[in-house]
Design an enzyme around this catalytic site. Structure first.
Site, PDB file in Angstrom:
ATOM      1  N   ARG A 258       0.778  -1.257   0.000  1.00 38.69           N
ATOM      2  CA  ARG A 258       0.000   0.000   0.000  1.00 38.69           C
ATOM      3  C   ARG A 258       0.802   1.296   0.000  1.00 38.69           C
ATOM      4  O   ARG A 258       0.201   2.360   0.019  1.00 38.69           O
ATOM      5  CB  ARG A 258      -0.971   0.041   1.200  1.00 38.69           C
TER       6      ARG A 258
ATOM      7  N   HIS B  20      -6.792  -3.443   4.382  1.00 38.77           N
ATOM      8  CA  HIS B  20      -7.713  -2.324   4.167  1.00 38.77           C
ATOM      9  C   HIS B  20      -8.047  -1.712   5.526  1.00 38.77           C
ATOM     10  O   HIS B  20      -8.205  -2.452   6.500  1.00 38.77           O
ATOM     11  CB  HIS B  20      -9.013  -2.795   3.503  1.00 38.77           C
TER      12      HIS B  20
ATOM     13  N   ASP C 125      -1.670 -12.866  -1.484  1.00 37.18           N
ATOM     14  CA  ASP C 125      -2.576 -11.748  -1.839  1.00 37.18           C
ATOM     15  C   ASP C 125      -2.909 -10.938  -0.575  1.00 37.18           C
ATOM     16  O   ASP C 125      -4.066 -10.527  -0.371  1.00 37.18           O
ATOM     17  CB  ASP C 125      -3.844 -12.218  -2.541  1.00 37.18           C
TER      18      ASP C 125
HETATM   19  O1  DOR Z   1      -8.952  -9.198  -3.018  1.00 33.77           O
HETATM   20  C1  DOR Z   1      -8.152  -8.529  -3.652  1.00 33.77           C
HETATM   21  N1  DOR Z   1      -7.622  -7.382  -3.157  1.00 33.77           N
HETATM   22  N2  DOR Z   1      -7.804  -8.924  -4.893  1.00 33.77           N
HETATM   23  C2  DOR Z   1      -7.076  -8.144  -5.708  1.00 33.77           C
HETATM   24  O2  DOR Z   1      -6.811  -8.552  -6.807  1.00 33.77           O
HETATM   25  C3  DOR Z   1      -6.632  -6.805  -5.262  1.00 33.77           C
HETATM   26  C4  DOR Z   1      -6.552  -6.733  -3.805  1.00 33.77           C
HETATM   27  C5  DOR Z   1      -6.372  -5.330  -3.255  1.00 33.77           C
HETATM   28  O3  DOR Z   1      -5.548  -4.574  -3.753  1.00 33.77           O
HETATM   29  O4  DOR Z   1      -7.032  -5.009  -2.253  1.00 33.77           O
END
Ligand code: DOR
Length: 426
Positions: A62, A307, A303
């Protein structure tokens, strides 16, 4: 004289051997593997596996742009706690990683944190907009070897073909997020019978599989090497299996969450389970596991998608997709029992190191002379996630309250412990 560190009494897993022995490290290298070794400092590894450090092909850290969710430093620390010594970081930053300036910035921040090797991927298209190619040659000359628009799939087949032609000439790998966008507009969960019952728009498997199919055929005519990110469906596994049988230079990864969680969890309407691609059916999980066992799937990649709490507290349709992964990957994978411990080391260290082209320093057998990038983990220890103790800046993990098996005890990065007894050292 330099100080030495000895890792005592662990079971060392190498490609062709497995033995209980001590590992002696001086400066940034392994200098000896044997019995009864002594050093200035010792770390106990009894009951633990000693392997090369893990390499993640798919981490979102990020920074720059969304430091509220994660920074390169906090993400690196989360990685070290998860046993990682190298992270390939995704380009959907703000600004995106489509220029040498941003790539240099990410690398510098990685060095400053000094907890793992931060390996920036480059965008395939400018701004990840899918309209024109990023300056791939310039980025490749700056050392980028892994290109992706992750978060978006490259929709335009002609542009993707051109990108593969350039990639072949430059000797780099393209990694595709397989999603035909027209088929997933507004989608929240897997398209299945329960999505209709729940009144949630579905993300059909075919949206992934069409792009897997298209790109396999583009690889066939261009000869470039291609990696498929976070595959999630049975048919995708079948397509990759057939492509590999044809000898195409294709590799693929799955995530711990697509191996362990099913679509039914969305019945809670909890956005922590919203991820892209979505959680699928139990049949898909079984096919992904079979793909791990027969070598169709080369790597387990997190992955890791932090957030902020505020964003993940929005309603399911508005909340962004993604969940944390770095600190829980090993525990989830071993709890699933999908493969032997040796296979886990291959899928989380040896194979991804090769795909990311960091195998000169990572994913090496633990023998005298190699860089000391190591992971020491207890494969039996059961534990559960304490959200207060996560190193990540975000807490969007679905594994709180679940029992995980297998925990990282020590991580050694360039000869220095970044984690000792499960505690980050800086
Ligand atoms: O779940 C996901 N989050 N899949 C993605 O391809 C991108 C990622 C994100 O950047 O939050």
């Amino acid at each position: 004289m330099s100080k030495s560190l000895v890792i005592k009494g662990g079971t060392i897993i190498n490609r062709k051997s497995q033995e209980v022995a001590d590992v002696k490290i001086e400066n940034d290298s392994v200098v000896e593997v044997g019995k009864n070794l002594k050093g200035d400092t010792q770390l106990d590894a009894s009951g633990c596996i000693v392997s090369s450090g893990f390499v993640d092909l798919h981490a979102h850290l990020r920074e720059p742009g969304k430091e509220e969710a994660e920074t390169i430093e906090t993400g690196s620390r989360a990685g070290a706690l998860g046993g990682y010594t190298a992270l390939v970081v995704m380009p959907n930053t703000d600004p995106p990683q489509d220029s040498v300036a941003v790539i240099d910035f990410v690398r510098e921040q990685g060095k400053r944190a000094g907890l793992v090797d931060v390996v920036p991927s480059g965008c395939i298209t400018l701004g990840r907009q899918g309209e024109s190619l990023a300056p791939m040659a310039e980025l490749a000359h700056a050392g980028v070897t892994f290109f992706t628009d992750d978060g978006n799939g490259v929709q335009d087949a002609a542009l993707m073909r051109r990108a593969l032609e350039y990639a072949r000439g430059l000797g780099v790998t393209l990694a595709q997020h397989c999603e035909v966008a027209e088929l997933t507009k507004g989608a929240v969960m897997n398209e299945c019978s329960c999505c209709t019952d729940l009144g949630l728009p579905g993300w059909p498997s075919i949206a992934e599989e069409l792009m897997v199919f298209r790109d396999i055929e583009l690889v066939r005519i261009t000869g470039a090497s291609m990696h498929f990110l976070h595959l999630s469906t049975k048919r995708s596994v079948e397509l990759v299996r057939a492509a590999k049988r044809d000898g195409l230079p294709i590799t693929a990864e799955v995530t711990p969450h697509h191996l362990s969680l099913t679509q039914e969890l969305l019945a809670s309407y909890n956005p922590v389970f919203k991820v892209n691609p979505p959680l699928r059916s139990i049949e898909d999980i079984q096919a992904l596991k079979a793909g791990l066992l027969d070598g169709t799937i080369d790597a387990i990649a997190t992955d890791h998608a932090p957030h902020p709490r505020r964003d993940k507290e929005m309603s399911l349709d508005l909340a962004p997709p993604g969940m944390l992964g770095l600190e829980t990957a090993l525990g989830v994978v071993l709890a699933e029992g999908a493969c032997e411990i040796r296979d886990v080391v291959a899928l989380m260290s040896w194979n991804p190191a090769k795909i990311a082209r960091v195998d000169a320093e990572h994913g090496r057998d633990v023998v005298a002379g190699v860089n000391a990038n190591l992971c020491v983990f207890d494969p039996q220890l059961t534990w559960s996630v304490d959200p207060e103790r996560l190193a990540s800046k975000s807490i969007n993990t679905p594994y709180i309250g679940r029992t995980l098996r297998g925990r990282v005890r020590h991580t050694i990065f360039k000869g220095t412990p970044t984690v000792i007894d499960g505690q980050a050292q800086k």
